[in-house]
Design an enzyme around this catalytic site. Structure first.
Site, PDB file in Angstrom:
ATOM      1  N   ASP A  36       8.564  -2.993  -9.667  1.00  0.00           N
ATOM      2  CA  ASP A  36       8.046  -2.390  -8.438  1.00  0.00           C
ATOM      3  C   ASP A  36       7.564  -0.974  -8.694  1.00  0.00           C
ATOM      4  O   ASP A  36       8.063  -0.311  -9.600  1.00  0.00           O
ATOM      5  CB  ASP A  36       9.184  -2.299  -7.405  1.00  0.00           C
ATOM      6  CG  ASP A  36       9.143  -3.429  -6.392  1.00  0.00           C
ATOM      7  OD1 ASP A  36       8.638  -4.511  -6.722  1.00  0.00           O
ATOM      8  OD2 ASP A  36       9.650  -3.209  -5.272  1.00  0.00           O
ATOM      9  N   MET A  37       6.650  -0.501  -7.874  1.00  0.00           N
ATOM     10  CA  MET A  37       6.212   0.892  -7.982  1.00  0.00           C
ATOM     11  C   MET A  37       6.757   1.690  -6.809  1.00  0.00           C
ATOM     12  O   MET A  37       6.627   1.291  -5.663  1.00  0.00           O
ATOM     13  CB  MET A  37       4.683   0.970  -8.000  1.00  0.00           C
ATOM     14  CG  MET A  37       4.152   2.340  -8.330  1.00  0.00           C
ATOM     15  SD  MET A  37       4.693   2.970  -9.944  1.00  0.00           S
ATOM     16  CE  MET A  37       3.560   2.145 -11.051  1.00  0.00           C
ATOM     17  N   GLN A  66      -1.069   0.948  -6.653  1.00  0.00           N
ATOM     18  CA  GLN A  66      -1.229   1.194  -5.209  1.00  0.00           C
ATOM     19  C   GLN A  66      -2.637   1.713  -4.903  1.00  0.00           C
ATOM     20  O   GLN A  66      -3.045   2.758  -5.426  1.00  0.00           O
ATOM     21  CB  GLN A  66      -0.181   2.222  -4.776  1.00  0.00           C
ATOM     22  CG  GLN A  66       1.249   1.745  -4.990  1.00  0.00           C
ATOM     23  CD  GLN A  66       2.212   2.880  -5.306  1.00  0.00           C
ATOM     24  OE1 GLN A  66       1.878   3.829  -6.010  1.00  0.00           O
ATOM     25  NE2 GLN A  66       3.435   2.792  -4.801  1.00  0.00           N
ATOM     26  N   ARG A  87       0.127  -6.227  -9.955  1.00  0.00           N
ATOM     27  CA  ARG A  87       0.197  -6.584  -8.533  1.00  0.00           C
ATOM     28  C   ARG A  87      -0.495  -5.436  -7.810  1.00  0.00           C
ATOM     29  O   ARG A  87      -0.100  -4.275  -7.983  1.00  0.00           O
ATOM     30  CB  ARG A  87       1.646  -6.679  -8.050  1.00  0.00           C
ATOM     31  CG  ARG A  87       1.755  -6.615  -6.520  1.00  0.00           C
ATOM     32  CD  ARG A  87       3.175  -6.536  -6.030  1.00  0.00           C
ATOM     33  NE  ARG A  87       3.868  -7.786  -6.263  1.00  0.00           N
ATOM     34  CZ  ARG A  87       5.188  -7.887  -6.421  1.00  0.00           C
ATOM     35  NH1 ARG A  87       5.935  -6.798  -6.376  1.00  0.00           N
ATOM     36  NH2 ARG A  87       5.740  -9.052  -6.630  1.00  0.00           N
ATOM     37  N   LYS A  90      -1.349  -1.840  -1.168  1.00  0.00           N
ATOM     38  CA  LYS A  90      -1.957  -0.631  -0.593  1.00  0.00           C
ATOM     39  C   LYS A  90      -1.114   0.592  -0.922  1.00  0.00           C
ATOM     40  O   LYS A  90      -1.633   1.670  -1.131  1.00  0.00           O
ATOM     41  CB  LYS A  90      -2.104  -0.778   0.922  1.00  0.00           C
ATOM     42  CG  LYS A  90      -3.155  -1.792   1.327  1.00  0.00           C
ATOM     43  CD  LYS A  90      -3.409  -1.736   2.824  1.00  0.00           C
ATOM     44  CE  LYS A  90      -4.310  -2.880   3.252  1.00  0.00           C
ATOM     45  NZ  LYS A  90      -4.527  -2.889   4.715  1.00  0.00           N
ATOM     46  N   GLY A  91       0.220   0.439  -0.935  1.00  0.00           N
ATOM     47  CA  GLY A  91       1.113   1.573  -1.188  1.00  0.00           C
ATOM     48  C   GLY A  91       1.935   1.875   0.036  1.00  0.00           C
ATOM     49  O   GLY A  91       1.415   1.886   1.154  1.00  0.00           O
ATOM     50  N   ALA A  92       3.225   2.108  -0.172  1.00  0.00           N
ATOM     51  CA  ALA A  92       4.159   2.180   0.957  1.00  0.00           C
ATOM     52  C   ALA A  92       4.755   3.564   1.198  1.00  0.00           C
ATOM     53  O   ALA A  92       5.561   3.725   2.106  1.00  0.00           O
ATOM     54  CB  ALA A  92       5.295   1.182   0.721  1.00  0.00           C
ATOM     55  N   THR A 129      -0.867  -8.407  -0.030  1.00  0.00           N
ATOM     56  CA  THR A 129      -1.310  -7.872   1.265  1.00  0.00           C
ATOM     57  C   THR A 129      -1.150  -8.926   2.350  1.00  0.00           C
ATOM     58  O   THR A 129      -1.221 -10.124   2.067  1.00  0.00           O
ATOM     59  CB  THR A 129      -2.779  -7.395   1.210  1.00  0.00           C
ATOM     60  OG1 THR A 129      -3.128  -6.806   2.464  1.00  0.00           O
ATOM     61  CG2 THR A 129      -3.751  -8.525   0.913  1.00  0.00           C
ATOM     62  N   ARG A 191      16.390   0.344   3.567  1.00  0.00           N
ATOM     63  CA  ARG A 191      15.658   1.339   2.773  1.00  0.00           C
ATOM     64  C   ARG A 191      14.151   1.123   2.911  1.00  0.00           C
ATOM     65  O   ARG A 191      13.380   2.049   3.076  1.00  0.00           O
ATOM     66  CB  ARG A 191      16.099   1.224   1.310  1.00  0.00           C
ATOM     67  CG  ARG A 191      15.404   2.211   0.443  1.00  0.00           C
ATOM     68  CD  ARG A 191      15.977   2.254  -0.960  1.00  0.00           C
ATOM     69  NE  ARG A 191      14.979   2.918  -1.767  1.00  0.00           N
ATOM     70  CZ  ARG A 191      14.301   2.351  -2.744  1.00  0.00           C
ATOM     71  NH1 ARG A 191      14.555   1.122  -3.087  1.00  0.00           N
ATOM     72  NH2 ARG A 191      13.407   3.021  -3.401  1.00  0.00           N
TER      73      ARG A 191
HETATM   74  C1  LIG Z   1       4.806  -8.829  -2.427  1.00  0.00           C
HETATM   75  C2  LIG Z   1       4.687  -7.373  -2.082  1.00  0.00           C
HETATM   76  C3  LIG Z   1       5.154  -6.416  -2.975  1.00  0.00           C
HETATM   77  C4  LIG Z   1       5.023  -5.055  -2.706  1.00  0.00           C
HETATM   78  N1  LIG Z   1       5.431  -4.137  -3.632  1.00  0.00           N
HETATM   79  C5  LIG Z   1       5.197  -2.824  -3.412  1.00  0.00           C
HETATM   80  C6  LIG Z   1       5.499  -1.844  -4.407  1.00  0.00           C
HETATM   81  O1  LIG Z   1       5.988  -2.143  -5.500  1.00  0.00           O
HETATM   82  N2  LIG Z   1       5.217  -0.536  -4.118  1.00  0.00           N
HETATM   83  C7  LIG Z   1       4.662  -0.149  -2.929  1.00  0.00           C
HETATM   84  O2  LIG Z   1       4.395   1.053  -2.754  1.00  0.00           O
HETATM   85  N3  LIG Z   1       4.410  -1.046  -1.962  1.00  0.00           N
HETATM   86  C8  LIG Z   1       4.656  -2.371  -2.176  1.00  0.00           C
HETATM   87  N4  LIG Z   1       4.352  -3.273  -1.181  1.00  0.00           N
HETATM   88  C9  LIG Z   1       4.001  -2.796   0.184  1.00  0.00           C
HETATM   89  C10 LIG Z   1       2.523  -2.495   0.353  1.00  0.00           C
HETATM   90  O3  LIG Z   1       2.152  -1.367  -0.389  1.00  0.00           O
HETATM   91  C11 LIG Z   1       2.174  -2.222   1.832  1.00  0.00           C
HETATM   92  O4  LIG Z   1       2.864  -1.096   2.282  1.00  0.00           O
HETATM   93  C12 LIG Z   1       2.503  -3.379   2.760  1.00  0.00           C
HETATM   94  O5  LIG Z   1       2.297  -4.618   2.155  1.00  0.00           O
HETATM   95  C13 LIG Z   1       1.635  -3.307   4.020  1.00  0.00           C
HETATM   96  O6  LIG Z   1       0.276  -3.346   3.669  1.00  0.00           O
HETATM   97  P1  LIG Z   1      -0.699  -4.582   3.921  1.00  0.00           P
HETATM   98  O7  LIG Z   1      -1.570  -4.719   2.714  1.00  0.00           O
HETATM   99  O8  LIG Z   1       0.034  -5.793   4.316  1.00  0.00           O
HETATM  100  O9  LIG Z   1      -1.714  -4.060   5.026  1.00  0.00           O
HETATM  101  P2  LIG Z   1      -1.488  -3.339   6.423  1.00  0.00           P
HETATM  102  O10 LIG Z   1      -2.858  -2.928   6.867  1.00  0.00           O
HETATM  103  O11 LIG Z   1      -0.456  -2.270   6.336  1.00  0.00           O
HETATM  104  O12 LIG Z   1      -0.955  -4.509   7.317  1.00  0.00           O
HETATM  105  C14 LIG Z   1      -1.766  -5.597   7.712  1.00  0.00           C
HETATM  106  C15 LIG Z   1      -1.004  -6.400   8.749  1.00  0.00           C
HETATM  107  O13 LIG Z   1       0.087  -7.078   8.090  1.00  0.00           O
HETATM  108  C16 LIG Z   1       1.272  -7.039   8.858  1.00  0.00           C
HETATM  109  N5  LIG Z   1       2.319  -6.329   8.057  1.00  0.00           N
HETATM  110  C17 LIG Z   1       2.131  -5.589   6.953  1.00  0.00           C
HETATM  111  N6  LIG Z   1       3.286  -5.124   6.465  1.00  0.00           N
HETATM  112  C18 LIG Z   1       4.248  -5.570   7.286  1.00  0.00           C
HETATM  113  C19 LIG Z   1       5.681  -5.427   7.309  1.00  0.00           C
HETATM  114  N7  LIG Z   1       6.359  -4.744   6.376  1.00  0.00           N
HETATM  115  N8  LIG Z   1       6.357  -5.999   8.329  1.00  0.00           N
HETATM  116  C20 LIG Z   1       5.695  -6.720   9.272  1.00  0.00           C
HETATM  117  N9  LIG Z   1       4.343  -6.908   9.291  1.00  0.00           N
HETATM  118  C21 LIG Z   1       3.634  -6.347   8.323  1.00  0.00           C
HETATM  119  C22 LIG Z   1       0.912  -6.397  10.148  1.00  0.00           C
HETATM  120  O14 LIG Z   1       0.507  -7.403  11.051  1.00  0.00           O
HETATM  121  C23 LIG Z   1      -0.315  -5.562   9.817  1.00  0.00           C
HETATM  122  O15 LIG Z   1      -1.132  -5.316  10.920  1.00  0.00           O
HETATM  123  C24 LIG Z   1       4.451  -4.649  -1.459  1.00  0.00           C
HETATM  124  C25 LIG Z   1       3.980  -5.604  -0.569  1.00  0.00           C
HETATM  125  C26 LIG Z   1       4.084  -6.947  -0.864  1.00  0.00           C
HETATM  126  C27 LIG Z   1       3.545  -7.956   0.121  1.00  0.00           C
END
Ligand SMILES: Cc1cc2nc3c(=O)[nH]c(=O)nc-3n(C[C@H](O)[C@H](O)[C@H](O)COP(=O)(O)OP(=O)(O)OC[C@H]3O[C@@H](n4cnc5c(N)ncnc54)[C@H](O)[C@@H]3O)c2cc1C
Length: 210
Positions: A36-37, A66, A87, A90-92, A129, A191
């Site tokens: 993970d990042m 990200q 992978r 977008k970044g969290a 995503t 977390r």
């Molecule tokens: C398999 C996986 C691994 C990941 N690993 C990392 C990592 O290592 N490092 C990191 O920085 N980030 C990680 N992420 C998180 C990522 O960076 C985003 O913050 C997160 O996925 C939300 O972005 P999105 O692309 O879904 O788009 P967004 O535009 O944020 O969301 C699109 C739509 O998806 C739905 N949605 C998105 N996220 C959620 C949620 N958590 N709960 C409920 N509904 C949601 C909502 O309906 C939203 O309107 C990971 C995500 C996934 C799916």
């Protein structure tokens, strides 16, 4: 994995020893470890650890890039040139405007550019995503370019947009679901929510949607 633990032999070296044991085990069982990042203070150290472990156990380890970070376009080239699986997400985390796109629209645009790049790189990749517009753009790109569906997989979090997950799988796309498990799942879950309070609202919305 220990990257933040201080003292001699700790920190990144400790993390690499621990993760290295996992990757070695994965290699023996023909499996794969995704690292993970976290926030940007860990980006370079995580990439370097992945590169060294990939050199020891080729194809058995990859990491996450990200789309909100400016550096990611270069990191994509850096990793695909070594055959390291990415992978793309977008970044969290909350990152400063000097190093990351502050506007969501710019993050989304960069995601689409990078998604096409990693999917056509010849190195199998994960597109993490739940963004339906972006997924639709990928569908259209696959149809127009003839890119085999097996060049990549979509990845989503357990329980989120299950309707979309089922639809993609039924259409023949690879779909991996990220499942936290084990006795410590609750602190892990809290977390994740604390990292991005918007997730609490997402979660509430999607609880009724999926
Ligand atoms: C398999 C996986 C691994 C990941 N690993 C990392 C990592 O290592 N490092 C990191 O920085 N980030 C990680 N992420 C998180 C990522 O960076 C985003 O913050 C997160 O996925 C939300 O972005 P999105 O692309 O879904 O788009 P967004 O535009 O944020 O969301 C699109 C739509 O998806 C739905 N949605 C998105 N996220 C959620 C949620 N958590 N709960 C409920 N509904 C949601 C909502 O309906 C939203 O309107 C990971 C995500 C996934 C799916």
């Amino acid at each position: 994995m220990g990257m933040d633990i201080g003292g001699p032999g700790a920190g990144p070296a400790l993390a690499e020893r621990i993760v290295g044991e996992l990757v070695e085990h994965a290699a023996q069982t023909k499996n794969f470890v995704r690292i993970d990042m976290e926030g940007s203070e860990y980006t370079e150290a995580t990439i370097q650890m992945t590169e060294r472990l990939h050199a020891r156990f080729p194809g058995c380890v990859g990491t996450v890039l990200q789309a909100y970070l400016f550096r990611t376009a270069d990191d994509v080239e850096r990793l695909v040139s070594q055959g390291i699986r990415i992978r793309l997400c977008k970044g969290a985390y909350k990152e400063p405007a000097e190093i990351a796109f502050p506007a969501k629209s710019d993050v989304d645009e960069n995601y689409v550019t990078l998604m096409k790049r990693v999917a056509t790189s010849g190195v199998f990749c994960g597109l993490a995503t739940h963004d339906e517009d972006i997924i639709e753009q990928m569908r259209e790109f696959v149809a127009a370019s003839g890119l085999p569906k097996g060049a990549f997989e979509f990845q989503m979090l357990y329980g989120i947009r299950r309707d979309l997950q089922r639809k993609l799988a039924a259409e023949g796309f690879g779909l991996r679901v990220y499942v936290p498990f084990g006795t410590e799942w609750y602190p892990y879950f809290m977390r994740r929510l604390a990292e991005r309070p918007a997730n609490v609202i997402f979660l509430a919305k999607n609880f009724f949607k999926s």
